[in-house]
Design a protein around this motif. Sequence first.
Motif, PDB file in Angstrom:
ATOM      1  N   UNK A  29       0.846  -1.194   0.000  1.00  0.00           N
ATOM      2  CA  UNK A  29       0.000   0.000   0.000  1.00  0.00           C
ATOM      3  C   UNK A  29       0.880   1.242   0.000  1.00  0.00           C
ATOM      4  N   UNK A  30       0.455   2.256  -0.736  1.00  0.00           N
ATOM      5  CA  UNK A  30       1.202   3.513  -0.776  1.00  0.00           C
ATOM      6  C   UNK A  30       0.230   4.675  -0.862  1.00  0.00           C
ATOM      7  N   UNK A  31       0.730   5.861  -0.558  1.00  0.00           N
ATOM      8  CA  UNK A  31      -0.078   7.081  -0.653  1.00  0.00           C
ATOM      9  C   UNK A  31       0.689   8.116  -1.453  1.00  0.00           C
ATOM     10  N   UNK A  73       0.933  14.083   5.156  1.00  0.00           N
ATOM     11  CA  UNK A  73       1.924  13.660   6.140  1.00  0.00           C
ATOM     12  C   UNK A  73       1.682  12.196   6.514  1.00  0.00           C
ATOM     13  N   UNK A  74       2.763  11.455   6.669  1.00  0.00           N
ATOM     14  CA  UNK A  74       2.687  10.067   7.139  1.00  0.00           C
ATOM     15  C   UNK A  74       3.558   9.951   8.381  1.00  0.00           C
ATOM     16  N   UNK A  83       1.054  -1.019   8.333  1.00  0.00           N
ATOM     17  CA  UNK A  83      -0.102  -1.157   9.209  1.00  0.00           C
ATOM     18  C   UNK A  83       0.035  -0.210  10.399  1.00  0.00           C
ATOM     19  N   UNK A  84      -1.003   0.576  10.650  1.00  0.00           N
ATOM     20  CA  UNK A  84      -0.975   1.517  11.758  1.00  0.00           C
ATOM     21  C   UNK A  84      -0.422   2.882  11.409  1.00  0.00           C
ATOM     22  N   UNK A  85      -0.062   3.107  10.132  1.00  0.00           N
ATOM     23  CA  UNK A  85       0.462   4.415   9.726  1.00  0.00           C
ATOM     24  C   UNK A  85      -0.598   5.489   9.927  1.00  0.00           C
ATOM     25  N   UNK A  86      -0.192   6.641  10.452  1.00  0.00           N
ATOM     26  CA  UNK A  86      -1.100   7.763  10.681  1.00  0.00           C
ATOM     27  C   UNK A  86      -0.883   8.786   9.574  1.00  0.00           C
ATOM     28  N   UNK A  87      -1.951   9.049   8.820  1.00  0.00           N
ATOM     29  CA  UNK A  87      -1.903   9.970   7.685  1.00  0.00           C
ATOM     30  C   UNK A  87      -2.522  11.291   8.125  1.00  0.00           C
TER      31      UNK A  87
END
Length: 225
Positions: free
Chosen positions: A184-186, A196-197, A209-213
């Motif tokens: 997965x990517x943004x 922001x990541x 998993x658990x990344x805050x965007x």
Amino acid sequence: MGMLDRVERRLDNLISGGFARAFKAELVPADVAAELRRECDDTVVARGHGRSVAANDYVVQVAPEDFARLAPHAAELAAQLNEAVRAHAHEQRYLLVGPPAVRLEPAEDLAVGVCRVSSAALPAGEFPGSTARRATAPWLEVNGSQIPLTTRLIILGRGPDADVRLQDPGVSSRHAAIRLGGSASIEDLGSTNGTFVDGRRVGTADLADGAVIGLGGVRVTFHAA
């Protein structure tokens, strides 16, 4: 008298009843219902074959002082506001993917008498607090709501064509895109305030998993399948 008129009359009657003491700050049920109707209209997305789908899960943020006044009546007020959303959707012939759910939350940045509404379209069984999750699909957590990601490309933004609509003035119409595949990517889509990541501004970034965007004033947590 139509369904919507009957709901509005019941909301107005609350002011002259037990709710009268709760609204000294001039935030009355009819005002909240009006904001919900506007939010409902703003979230409508055309899905083909003449279908218009609107959000069904709503968070109403109010000043802490208003929240304290409303708390003793929260259950009755939420039931009436749920019915107001249902009636408006019926009158406008909108489709809802699940039953309406309206929740009240305090917000320190709001003045007394002002409310702010955010929303999402959540199928039944995927409301905040539900333990049901789609084991085969990643999902986003937004304001406590679970939003499954069922396509390979998901647009996040404030505009009507966004797949995940984020009602925040700091979010651009098409702010960022999440791509799913082997990983997965943004990607930031030229947003005004950046993407922001985990606190770092990015152009593109992988999502663990658990990344805050961070998008404007909204924080979105990514959960892998």
